[in-house]
Scaffold this motif. Structure first.
Motif, short mmCIF file in Angstrom:
data_model
loop_
_atom_site.label_atom_id
_atom_site.label_comp_id
_atom_site.label_asym_id
_atom_site.label_seq_id
_atom_site.Cartn_x
_atom_site.Cartn_y
_atom_site.Cartn_z
N ASN A 19 0.77 -1.29 0.00
CA ASN A 19 0.00 0.00 0.00
C ASN A 19 0.78 1.32 0.00
O ASN A 19 1.15 1.76 1.04
CB ASN A 19 -0.97 0.01 1.18
N PRO A 20 1.05 2.26 -1.15
CA PRO A 20 2.02 3.35 -1.28
C PRO A 20 1.64 4.71 -1.91
O PRO A 20 0.58 4.95 -2.32
CB PRO A 20 3.15 2.77 -2.08
N ARG A 21 2.70 5.63 -2.21
CA ARG A 21 2.53 6.97 -2.76
C ARG A 21 3.78 7.64 -3.32
O ARG A 21 4.89 7.17 -3.10
CB ARG A 21 2.00 7.86 -1.66
N ALA A 22 3.64 8.79 -4.00
CA ALA A 22 4.78 9.40 -4.68
C ALA A 22 5.83 9.93 -3.73
O ALA A 22 5.53 10.38 -2.65
CB ALA A 22 4.27 10.55 -5.55
N TYR A 390 7.26 -3.02 -12.16
CA TYR A 390 8.39 -2.09 -12.11
C TYR A 390 9.13 -2.21 -10.77
O TYR A 390 10.36 -2.20 -10.72
CB TYR A 390 7.90 -0.65 -12.30
N CYS A 391 8.37 -2.30 -9.70
CA CYS A 391 8.99 -2.37 -8.36
C CYS A 391 9.83 -3.63 -8.20
O CYS A 391 10.92 -3.59 -7.61
CB CYS A 391 7.92 -2.31 -7.28
N PHE A 396 11.89 2.01 -9.50
CA PHE A 396 10.89 2.77 -8.74
C PHE A 396 10.48 4.07 -9.44
O PHE A 396 9.32 4.48 -9.35
CB PHE A 396 11.40 3.03 -7.32
N GLN A 397 11.41 4.72 -10.12
CA GLN A 397 11.05 5.95 -10.83
C GLN A 397 10.02 5.66 -11.91
O GLN A 397 9.09 6.44 -12.13
CB GLN A 397 12.30 6.60 -11.42
N TYR A 418 0.09 2.28 -3.29
CA TYR A 418 1.19 2.70 -2.42
C TYR A 418 1.69 1.57 -1.54
O TYR A 418 2.87 1.50 -1.22
CB TYR A 418 0.77 3.91 -1.61
N ASP A 419 0.81 0.68 -1.15
CA ASP A 419 1.25 -0.49 -0.38
C ASP A 419 2.25 -1.31 -1.18
O ASP A 419 3.23 -1.82 -0.65
CB ASP A 419 0.05 -1.38 -0.01
N ILE A 420 1.98 -1.46 -2.47
CA ILE A 420 2.88 -2.22 -3.34
C ILE A 420 4.26 -1.57 -3.36
O ILE A 420 5.29 -2.23 -3.19
CB ILE A 420 2.30 -2.31 -4.77
N ILE A 421 4.28 -0.26 -3.54
CA ILE A 421 5.56 0.46 -3.61
C ILE A 421 6.29 0.37 -2.27
O ILE A 421 7.49 0.09 -2.22
CB ILE A 421 5.34 1.93 -4.03
#
Length: 556
Positions: A19-22, A390-391, A396-397, A418-421
């Motif tokens: 669960n994630p964000r920028a 991608y992750c 990550f970019q 965002y959780d994934i990231i």
């Protein structure tokens, strides 16, 4: 104190998953700038709220409850990670007589804050002082949000019953059954069923809730018996209900039992299995990565003269992807095209996920392009699969560029994105960047959810920064999100690891007070830490409180 035998990196176990964000590349040095750990917490409260459990339930019969159903099932220790969080929604309801719109979700959030921060004996008076107008909509919303805190849900329900504006509804009963089922209070669940029967509120949905909770508690016999009891309550079972039962058992890691029910159904000839029956069985065996059984069920479906549709093809593709056989999944995809069965967005999503898991990024992106060329609109699950691909490749970019694309298309991102990231950043030891992403979530318009907080608490505890874990915990409480069993486990283990035993006991006590039964390994760790720290009496006190929770099921 001797360090716990279990490595710090495993304190959270398998609960932290997504669960994630920028974020920006110039994230601050979070581990350099963190404040020192706070002083130890005050002494542990002496009295467990479980001594008060019968008082909470004392008004059951006077408040209109019928005789408790005689077919109750004893409760056992253990619990399940909850999934509900307390977050404001946008539901509103007309206030009778005034015409004003009252925000049900806003009022429910206020109630949840009070319930989750007050000692149990003070909940009723605190709610009285809050002055909220009780309505069926408010009761349902609060109970839904307290789904991972069965004791608190029960205390609120008992208070609400005595208020003007309260009305018994199937929806509120169902939310309460869900909350109590999660903490294995099945005797009380059955008393609620009897009450619903008296008020003509029973439906198949009621029994399906209970079946699912039994199945997830690995009480397979009780789950099947509950399903069979529907007939005695005047509810006729059909093929679709049996398909649901097989699906529920399969998703609760009981696919063998689900398959046995399917075989019995065929033997008795009461129902003829249909496409849905075979599809849910293929999905169940796919989750178990048993490709032999997946192929067996698929062949039995063909032998029965049933042609696969896009969903059953999708289950085949999913099974192969989960088993790391993406080349086989691609063969099924091509077969779909040959037979004229158009792949759905879900099929593309599974292929992208599978290829990404095998770090075949270029192929995953190829299928994403095919997905777009097929004319499907951009959807969050498919985009999340690309983010995950991608992750896994540590790009990550590029993942954040995908997030930007989702924003432009106005389809997210959501908390799962965002959780994934976060999950993959932590896995790549990018702790500072992960914390920066977490801090940015609220500012970017996506509030952290329960899974997000679980991930962050686990990250800090694993890196011996319990002070920061407590900071995140406090932020979570302020937002009205209730902690789950996995969060308690990570924090308590982390506190033990840092020899902060008084605080560990405080959170262990809070866990018990919420009706969450700790896993055996957690208590073993706590007990070991207390004994080695010379706190024998405190270890005995915690043991007796846990024993009281396990041996004293609540009764309606």
């Amino acid at each position: 104190m001797r360090r716990l035998a279990r490595p710090a990196s495993r304190l959270l176990g398998s609960s932290a998953r997504s669960n994630p964000r920028a974020f920006s590349a110039d994230a601050p040095g979070v581990f350099d700038e963190m404040p020192p750990p706070p002083p130890a917490s005050p002494a542990l409260p002496r009295r467990s709220s479980f001594a008060h459990a019968r008082q909470v339930l004392g008004g059951t019969r006077v408040l209109g409850f019928c005789t408790v159903a005689g077919r109750s099932v004893d409760d056992h220790a253990g619990t399940e990670p909850p999934r509900f969080t307390v977050v404001p929604g946008d539901a509103t309801v007309d206030c009778p007589g005034s015409g004003a719109l009252v925000g049900v979700s806003e009022a429910a959030e206020r109630v949840c804050r009070v319930v989750s921060t007050q000692p149990e004996l003070g909940i009723a008076s605190a709610l009285d002082a809050l002055g909220v107008a009780v309505s069926p909509e408010l009761v349902a919303e609060v109970l839904k949000n307290l789904s991972n805190a069965g004791m608190l849900a029960l205390a609120f329900f008992r208070w609400a019953e005595r208020q003007e504006g309260f009305r018994y509804t199937a929806e509120s009963f169902h939310y309460l059954i869900e909350a109590l089922g999660k903490i294995k209070q099945f005797r009380l669940v059955w008393s609620l069923v009897e009450t619903m029967r008296c008020r003509c509120l029973l439906s198949k949905d009621t029994f399906k809730l209970i079946v699912r909770r039994y199945a997830r508690a690995r009480k397979v016999k009780e789950a099947v018996e509950t399903f069979e009891k529907m007939g005695s309550f005047g509810l006729k079972t059909e093929l679709s209900d049996y398909n649901w039962l097989i699906d529920t058992l399969s998703k609760s890691k009981q696919v063998k039992k689900g398959h046995a029910i399917y075989k019995e159904m065929k033997r008795k000839g009461k129902f003829t299995p249909d496409l849905k029956t075979y599809t849910v069985l293929m999905e169940g065996w796919g989750h178990e990565k048993d490709l032999l059984m997946v192929k067996t069920v698929y062949q039995e479906m063909l032998d029965a003269g049933i042609r696969p549709d896009v969903v059953s093809y999708g289950m085949l593709i999913s099974a192969f992807c989960k088993s790391g056989k993406c080349d086989e999944a691609i063969k099924v995809f091509r077969e779909m095209e040959v037979t004229g069965c158009m792949p759905s967005p879900h099929v593309y999503c599974m292929l992208i996920n599978g290829l990404g898991s095998e770090e075949r990024l270029d192929e995953a992106l190829k299928y994403f392009e095919l997905y777009k060329e097929s004319g499907f609109p951009m959807e969050v699950p498919t985009c999340n699969a690309v983010v995950g691909a991608y992750c896994r490749a540590s790009k990550f970019q590029h993942a954040f560029k995908m997030v930007d694309e989702m924003r432009k298309c106005k389809i997210g991102p959501n908390s799962r994105t965002y959780d994934i990231i976060l999950h993959h950043m932590i896995k790549s030891q990018k702790f500072e960047e992960a914390y920066h992403v977490f801090q940015r979530m609220g500012m970017d318009g996506c509030e952290p959810q329960l899974n997000t907080y679980t991930i962050m608490v686990g990250m800090f505890c694993s890196n011996e920064r319990v002070d920061m874990a407590l900071k995140v915990w406090k932020q979570m409480k302020v937002k009205g999100v209730l902690p789950c069993m996995h969060m308690f486990s990570a924090l308590i283990n982390g506190l033990c690891f840092e020899n902060r035993l008084e605080e560990a006991c405080v959170y262990f006590q809070e866990m018990l007070d919420k009706g969450i039964r700790p896993p055996g390994q957690l208590f073993s760790n706590l007990k070991e830490a207390l004994v080695e720290g010379g706190r024998i009496s405190l270890a005995q006190e915690m043991a007796s409180k846990l024993d009281a929770l396990r041996k004293t099921p609540l009764h309606g």
